[in-house]
Structures are given as structure tokens and as C-alpha cells.
Design an enzyme around this catalytic site. Structure first.
Site, PDB file in Angstrom:
ATOM      1  CE  LYS A  78       1.464  -8.227  -8.175  1.00 46.36           C
ATOM      2  NZ  LYS A  78       1.835  -7.531  -6.625  1.00 46.36           N
ATOM      3  CB  SER A 153       5.773  -7.442  -5.893  1.00 47.07           C
ATOM      4  OG  SER A 153       4.478  -6.987  -5.626  1.00 47.07           O
ATOM      5  CB  SER A 177       4.299  -3.533  -6.071  1.00 42.22           C
ATOM      6  OG  SER A 177       5.193  -4.852  -5.328  1.00 42.22           O
TER       7      SER A 177
HETATM    8  N1  GLN Z   1       9.417  -3.653  -2.832  1.00 40.22           N
HETATM    9  C1  GLN Z   1       8.257  -3.914  -1.502  1.00 40.22           C
HETATM   10  C2  GLN Z   1       8.356  -4.673  -0.696  1.00 40.22           C
HETATM   11  O1  GLN Z   1       9.395  -5.721  -1.018  1.00 40.22           O
HETATM   12  C3  GLN Z   1       6.777  -3.457  -1.996  1.00 40.22           C
HETATM   13  C4  GLN Z   1       6.172  -4.326  -2.121  1.00 40.22           C
HETATM   14  C5  GLN Z   1       4.582  -4.295  -2.844  1.00 40.22           C
HETATM   15  O2  GLN Z   1       4.337  -3.144  -3.312  1.00 40.22           O
HETATM   16  N2  GLN Z   1       3.323  -5.335  -2.641  1.00 40.22           N
HETATM   17  O3  GLN Z   1       8.011  -4.740   0.523  1.00 40.22           O
END
Ligand code: GLN
Length: 483
Positions: A78, A153, A177
Site C-alpha cells: 500500500k 482506504s 481500511s
Molecule cells: N474509513 C475510515 C476513515 O475514513 C477508516 C480509514 C482507515 O482505516 N484508514 O477514517
């Protein structure tokens, strides 16, 4: 030979008995990337020459009997995990040309295990989002249906593995994410216990919640990567010793497990297909010997508001370093230093990141800290206590990973509505618990995932249960048409 459908176990065998070389395997996946990547935009960087060079070195090590445990297995990282081989952009204009001068601990461990890094995956900007729509590098399309988001994400990693551009990828999980995109793309994704995997060289979003973990076709594949990346690291003060052989644990007979079912589940407005898949998953778990207990749990409702205070608070502090002076994007034509800071941040960050920074700055500001940040922290303590009480009644907690199937692009005009999709995933981060999302059904042709949450350092037990589940079900074998 369908190498892209092979398990990591099988690929290791093929490499070991010299049926294929690392070079051949890498070329195979490079060809897939070159053919498929333009359709789904899952990668931010990819370089055939770099990958081929690593593969040749891998073959040389093998010929000298110096193979690592995942010698020659390709991987995608990632793009917030620092690697000197490629840029590390965090999906942001702010870091679009940034190349780290050092490797993250995870990349070093993957290198030492003999893995071949094929490239870096697309993601929501600074890992903030649930749909990958906040990436500066454009939307990632879900291989199951190009009109749907892959989740976020870690949407690039999820789409890449769903389209089998590599056998495995890393994701990072601050509030869901790894798990939410795994669910949207029909993968298995593990968010490890906080401290199990080093955050050294992981560009921080919310440091007390961030964890790197594996995203792959099966729990077994995830276990292979966990064996490599789960190592105590002196460079991360929150890193813990968790010395276990994850692959060996898989084959152990499944314990007599008790799974907690939240009494509140029916109040969460589950999509009908998700509800049906949840019931079906319960039956499948029952068939492999699980017992169920009803549990009373408030952590899901309470976690969401607490997270959307704590995560922005930490992000406002972590992202203060991007000011145009030291790292990344610098705006032209500023006349004073303050103007340069302001213009660089205004032009370098996207809207969602700005929203989080502004929220975080507000909840930490003098006069409001007590009302927001400190209250959220104390709520977090309550959640931890609640989970510890619940783990006296059961071994794991079962929930859907997300209450809805993958949604369309631009489905939400109000960002707070999208935040709701993190309802089930957030508490594991707030409490540092391991949680896994695994393939559990479909809504029409769109994948659905279920989540199991375990107690601290029971990641291997989660993998063990999902491995047994996968030997008795075939959801994880389904791949998107045309890929
Ligand atoms: N969707 C969540 C956010 O927007 C989690 C993001 C993540 O786990 N990096 O913060």
C-alpha cells in the site's frame, strides 16, 4: 497454468521444486498488471524492470540455497508504506513525488523473506476514506463491477488482489481500511492486534489506531504474510513480542469456540442480503462446531463518534509536518514563509484531509478539549472494558464487516453518511483488538464479508477459524468474471 489463482502454499512448492522460477512468476504477474491495471487503476507505481531485477536476485539466492521463507513470491505494498524502490505518495498531491530514503520495517522484512515487490497500491488520500474516491491518483474500480467502489482506504490493494495482479498485498487499517475493502472485493483481510506489526515507516494517519496487515484470497495466504511481518521492532515503541507460527496454527483442530452475537444487530439497519449472509455464516460456523451466545454490546454505536474525534485529532497533529518546507509539495509564488505554508497546504491536500485536519484542530483546541477529545478518550476506555467483559463470555464476536454491499461512485454527498459504513470495524481499532473480514456471500453479483473480532494477540485463532470455515465453504474461491 492459472498461477494467479494458486495459493501461496502452492506457489512456494512450485518455486521450491523448480517447476517455475521467480523470474517466470514475476513476468507472469507483470503481464497481468500491464493488461489489467489500465482498467481498474489499482496501482500508483509499478516498474517492470525493478520487479524483474528483484526476481533475478531471488533466483540467484535460491540457486545458492539462501532462500527466505517467501522466496520469489510477488507482493504489492500500500502506498503509505515506505519503500526506497518506488515513490510513497499516500495517495496525495502533497507527496506525489516523494521517495523515502529508507524502507519501512515491513518492507525490510518482506525483502528479507525473499519477496518481490511489484509496486505500490492506490489508496484514499492519507488513508482517510471508505471508497478510494479521495485519492489524488483517481478512482479505483471494483473488479466485480466497475460502477462500484472497491472500498477504502486500501481500495487499490483490494482491487489488485481481486483482479489477481499479485498473490498478496498489504493494507493498513485505522478504522476498517483493510476489512471494509476486503469485504467489498471478496478477499480475506486481517487487521492485526495493535503492536503485532511494526509501524516504522508507515506514514501515520492516527498513530494509536494504525496497523498494517495482509489482504489475500484466503486466511492461509494471510498467515504466510503474518509469519513474515509480525516481528517485534525496537524502532516502534508500541511494537510487541508475538512469537507464533501462524501457518502451523492453521492446521490445528479448531477449538470448541463460543461466538458472541450482538443482541443489538437488528437495530443496525442491515441490508437484507447482508442479514441473510450473516445468518448463513452463523450456520456454516455452527457446522464446524461453533456455539453461539447473545451478547449485549454498546461499543459499535459509541465507537463511531469517538473515532471521528480521536482519529482527526491525531491526524491534525501528524499531518502538521507537511508544510512545504521539509517534505513534499511546495506552492510557488509565495512572498512570506506563512503564505508558503498556507498555500502549500491549501493546494497539496484534498477536501477530506482538510476536513479531518480542521475537525482535529477544533477538538484539540483550548476550551473544547474536555468536551470532545478527552470525552472520546474516556469513552474509549469504556469500550475496552466492555470488550474485556464480553471476552469472558465468548471467544469471538461475529458481525457483518459492513452493513451494506459495495456502493456506487458519488453515492454520498454528505461525508458523515459515508462514515456510517465504518460502524462495525471501528471498535477493534479503538481497543487494539485483532479482527478479520472473510468472504461470506453475495448480493446479486457483489461480494459480502463477515467480521470476527478476537481478544488481543489471538490473531492466529482468528486465522485458524476462518481457515476451517474456508475449507467448508467456497465463497473465497469465487473470482470476478473477466479477471
Ligand atoms: N474509513 C475510515 C476513515 O475514513 C477508516 C480509514 C482507515 O482505516 N484508514 O477514517
Amino acid at each position: 497454468m492459472d498461477l494467479h489463482l494458486s495459493s501461496i502454499k502452492k506457489l512456494i512448492l512450485l518455486l521450491e521444486n523448480r517447476s517455475i522460477s521467480s523470474l517466470e512468476l514475476t513476468e507472469y504477474f507483470c503481464n497481468r498488471i500491464e493488461q489489467i491495471q489500465p482498467n481498474i487503476n489499482a496501482l500508483i507505481s509499478y516498474d517492470r524492470d525493478i520487479a524483474i531485477e528483484s526476481a533475478k536476485q531471488s533466483d540467484q539466492r535460491r540457486s545458492k540455497q539462501r532462500s527466505g521463507p517467501l522466496e520469489g513470491i510477488p507482493i504489492l505494498q500500500k502506498d503509505l508504506i515506505c519503500s526506497t524502490k518506488y515513490t510513497t505518495t499516500c495517495g496525495s498531491k502533497m507527496l506525489k513525488d516523494y521517495t523515502s530514503p529508507y524502507n519501512s520495517y515491513v518492507v525490510n522484512l518482506c525483502d528479507a523473506a525473499g519477496m518481490v515487490e511489484l509496486g505500490k497500491t492506490n489508496m484514499d488520500e492519507f488513508a482517510m476514506g471508505s471508497s478510494n474516491e479521495t485519492s489524488y491518483f483517481g478512482n479505483v474500480l471494483n473488479p466485480w463491477d466497475h460502477s462500484k467502489v472497491p472500498g477504502g482506504s486500501s481500495g487499490g490493494s483490494a482491487a489488485a488482489i481481486a483482479a489477481r495482479l499479485a498473490p498478496i498485498a498489504t493494507g493498513s487499517d485505522t478504522g476498517g481500511s483493510i476489512r471494509q475493502p476486503a469485504s467489498f472485493c471478496n478477499l480475506t483481510g486481517l487487521k492485526p492486534t495493535y503492536g503485532a506489526v511494526s509501524r516504522y515507516g508507515l506514514i501515520a494517519f492516527a498513530s494509536s489506531l494504525d496497523q498494517i496487515g495482509p489482504m489475500a484470497q484466503t486466511a492461509e495466504d494471510c498467515a504466510y504474510l503474518m509469519n513474515v511481518i509480525c516481528r517485534k521492532d525496537v524502532k516502534d515503541s508500541t511494537s510487541k513480542e508475538y512469537d507464533i507460527d501462524f501457518t502451523q496454527e492453521l492446521d490445528k483442530k479448531m477449538d470448541k469456540i463460543k461466538v458472541g452475537i450482538p443482541k443489538q444487530i437488528s437495530t443496525f439497519n442491515l441490508n437484507l442480503d447482508v442479514e441473510n449472509a450473516f445468518m448463513q455464516t452463523k450456520r456454516s460456523l455452527e457446522n464446524i462446531g461453533a456455539e453461539f451466545v447473545d451478547i449485549d454490546i454498546n461499543s459499535f454505536e459509541l465507537g463511531l463518534p469517538a473515532y471521528y474525534i480521536i482519529a482527526p485529532a491525531e491526524c491534525s497533529s501528524n499531518l502538521a509536518r507537511y508544510n512545504g518546507a521539509l517534505f513534499g509539495y511546495r506552492a510557488d509564488d509565495s512572498t512570506t514563509l506563512n503564505e508558503m505554508y498556507k498555500n502549500s497546504r491549501t493546494e497539496g491536500f484534498g477536501d477530506e484531509v482538510k476536513r479531518r485536519i480542521i475537525t482535529g484542530t477544533f477538538v484539540l483546541s483550548k476550551g473544547f478539549q474536555g468536551q470532545y477529545y478527552k470525552k472520546a478518550l474516556s469513552l474509549c476506555m469504556d469500550l475496552r472494558n466492555e470488550f474485556q467483559k464480553i471476552f469472558k463470555q465468548c471467544d469471538f464476536i461475529l458481525t457483518p464487516t459492513v452493513s451494506i454491499p459495495p456502493f456506487s461512485f458519488n453515492a454520498y454527498t454528505n461525508p458523515v453518511e459515508m462514515y456510517q459504513s465504518d460502524l462495525f470495524t471501528i471498535p477493534a481499532n479503538l481497543c487494539g483488538l485483532p479482527a478479520i473480514s472473510f468472504q461470506s456471500g453475495f448480493s446479486d453479483a457483489l461480494p459480502l464479508g463477515m467480521q470476527l473480532i478476537g481478544n488481543h494477540f489471538e490473531d492466529h485463532r482468528l486465522l485458524n477459524v476462518v481457515h476451517h470455515f474456508q475449507q467448508n465453504t467456497d465463497w473465497h474461491l469465487k473470482t470476478p468474471k473477466d479477471y
